[in-house]
Design a protein around this motif. Structure first.
Motif, PDB file in Angstrom:
ATOM      1  N   MET A   1      -8.877  16.953   8.497  1.00 55.49           N
ATOM      2  CA  MET A   1     -10.157  17.643   8.419  1.00 55.49           C
ATOM      3  C   MET A   1     -10.435  17.953   6.953  1.00 55.49           C
ATOM      4  O   MET A   1      -9.489  18.107   6.158  1.00 55.49           O
ATOM      5  CB  MET A   1     -10.154  18.932   9.241  1.00 55.49           C
ATOM      6  N   GLY A   2     -11.709  18.024   6.611  1.00 50.91           N
ATOM      7  CA  GLY A   2     -11.985  18.293   5.208  1.00 50.91           C
ATOM      8  C   GLY A   2     -13.449  18.458   4.904  1.00 50.91           C
ATOM      9  O   GLY A   2     -14.296  18.509   5.801  1.00 50.91           O
ATOM     10  N   TRP A   3     -13.734  18.538   3.612  1.00 55.54           N
ATOM     11  CA  TRP A   3     -15.069  18.824   3.124  1.00 55.54           C
ATOM     12  C   TRP A   3     -15.495  17.841   2.034  1.00 55.54           C
ATOM     13  O   TRP A   3     -14.689  17.489   1.163  1.00 55.54           O
ATOM     14  CB  TRP A   3     -15.121  20.244   2.550  1.00 55.54           C
ATOM     15  N   TYR A   4     -16.729  17.434   2.116  1.00 55.24           N
ATOM     16  CA  TYR A   4     -17.436  16.741   1.060  1.00 55.24           C
ATOM     17  C   TYR A   4     -18.673  17.576   0.747  1.00 55.24           C
ATOM     18  O   TYR A   4     -19.050  18.448   1.507  1.00 55.24           O
ATOM     19  CB  TYR A   4     -17.847  15.334   1.496  1.00 55.24           C
TER      20      TYR A   4
ATOM     21  N   ALA B   1     -12.198  18.511  -0.552  1.00 55.08           N
ATOM     22  CA  ALA B   1     -10.826  18.811  -0.152  1.00 55.08           C
ATOM     23  C   ALA B   1     -10.575  18.320   1.262  1.00 55.08           C
ATOM     24  O   ALA B   1     -11.497  18.226   2.071  1.00 55.08           O
ATOM     25  CB  ALA B   1     -10.553  20.312  -0.232  1.00 55.08           C
ATOM     26  N   THR B   2      -9.294  18.009   1.535  1.00 55.10           N
ATOM     27  CA  THR B   2      -8.889  17.661   2.884  1.00 55.10           C
ATOM     28  C   THR B   2      -7.563  18.335   3.213  1.00 55.10           C
ATOM     29  O   THR B   2      -6.806  18.722   2.311  1.00 55.10           O
ATOM     30  CB  THR B   2      -8.712  16.143   3.089  1.00 55.10           C
ATOM     31  N   ILE B   3      -7.292  18.432   4.510  1.00 53.56           N
ATOM     32  CA  ILE B   3      -6.034  18.990   4.992  1.00 53.56           C
ATOM     33  C   ILE B   3      -5.651  18.280   6.283  1.00 53.56           C
ATOM     34  O   ILE B   3      -6.506  18.006   7.128  1.00 53.56           O
ATOM     35  CB  ILE B   3      -6.143  20.521   5.206  1.00 53.56           C
TER      36      ILE B   3
ATOM     37  N   THR C   1      -9.759  26.902  -1.800  1.00 56.68           N
ATOM     38  CA  THR C   1      -8.567  26.776  -0.970  1.00 56.68           C
ATOM     39  C   THR C   1      -8.972  26.333   0.426  1.00 56.68           C
ATOM     40  O   THR C   1      -9.820  26.982   1.065  1.00 56.68           O
ATOM     41  CB  THR C   1      -7.805  28.103  -0.886  1.00 56.68           C
ATOM     42  N   ILE C   2      -8.378  25.238   0.881  1.00 53.83           N
ATOM     43  CA  ILE C   2      -8.635  24.760   2.234  1.00 53.83           C
ATOM     44  C   ILE C   2      -7.481  25.198   3.127  1.00 53.83           C
ATOM     45  O   ILE C   2      -6.315  25.167   2.719  1.00 53.83           O
ATOM     46  CB  ILE C   2      -8.826  23.226   2.256  1.00 53.83           C
ATOM     47  N   SER C   3      -7.821  25.623   4.331  1.00 55.75           N
ATOM     48  CA  SER C   3      -6.802  26.032   5.296  1.00 55.75           C
ATOM     49  C   SER C   3      -7.262  25.619   6.686  1.00 55.75           C
ATOM     50  O   SER C   3      -8.413  25.214   6.872  1.00 55.75           O
ATOM     51  CB  SER C   3      -6.558  27.538   5.227  1.00 55.75           C
ATOM     52  N   ARG C   4      -6.365  25.796   7.640  1.00 55.81           N
ATOM     53  CA  ARG C   4      -6.660  25.226   8.948  1.00 55.81           C
ATOM     54  C   ARG C   4      -5.963  26.003  10.049  1.00 55.81           C
ATOM     55  O   ARG C   4      -4.833  26.483   9.867  1.00 55.81           O
ATOM     56  CB  ARG C   4      -6.190  23.776   8.951  1.00 55.81           C
TER      57      ARG C   4
ATOM     58  N   SER D   1     -13.965  15.331  10.289  1.00 51.62           N
ATOM     59  CA  SER D   1     -12.671  15.314  10.962  1.00 51.62           C
ATOM     60  C   SER D   1     -12.403  13.915  11.491  1.00 51.62           C
ATOM     61  O   SER D   1     -13.318  13.099  11.626  1.00 51.62           O
ATOM     62  CB  SER D   1     -12.637  16.327  12.116  1.00 51.62           C
ATOM     63  N   GLY D   2     -11.143  13.645  11.765  1.00 55.17           N
ATOM     64  CA  GLY D   2     -10.801  12.332  12.288  1.00 55.17           C
ATOM     65  C   GLY D   2      -9.303  12.158  12.386  1.00 55.17           C
ATOM     66  O   GLY D   2      -8.543  13.078  12.115  1.00 55.17           O
ATOM     67  N   LEU D   3      -8.901  10.965  12.772  1.00 57.80           N
ATOM     68  CA  LEU D   3      -7.472  10.702  12.951  1.00 57.80           C
ATOM     69  C   LEU D   3      -6.813  10.343  11.613  1.00 57.80           C
ATOM     70  O   LEU D   3      -5.885  11.013  11.168  1.00 57.80           O
ATOM     71  CB  LEU D   3      -7.296   9.570  13.962  1.00 57.80           C
TER      72      LEU D   3
END
Length: 115
Positions: free
Chosen positions: A34-37, A49-51, A68-71, A97-99
């Protein structure tokens, strides 16, 4: 099919903070990363960022030390804590999000950094 919904955008002064949230639902076995653009007016969409579900993170150089990315894997929710915001952080922020890569996207949330 995975649905992705972002929230938390808004207007903030330079130096301020915002926290974005993104929830993914449906097809949860298709979610690992999962992440952000983000996309600023007149510019191409860029990586933020991605996590992964295991907690491995990656950041763009432009946001390292500030974002800071968290999940929460139970809730399939990802967060982006943004501190020391700058006017150049102004953009529409998209959650994906994705595999193995970000295949499913939300509609985006506007972040405006201005005095």
């Amino acid at each position: 099919q995975v649905q992705v919904v972002e929230s938390g955008g808004g207007l903030v002064q330079p130096g301020g903070s915002l926290r974005l949230s993104c929830a993914a639902s449906g097809g949860i076995f298709s979610i690992n990363v999962m992440g952000w653009y983000r996309q600023a007016p007149g510019k191409a969409r860029e990586f933020v960022a991605t996590i992964t579900s295991g907690g491995s993170t990656h950041y763009a150089d432009s946001v390292k030390g500030r974002f800071t990315i968290s999940r929460d894997n139970v809730k399939n929710t990802v967060y982006l804590q943004m501190n020391s915001l700058k006017p150049e952080d102004t953009a529409v922020y998209y959650c994906g999000s994705g595999l193995d890569y970000l295949a499913y996207w939300g509609q985006g949330t506007q972040v405006t950094v201005s005095s």
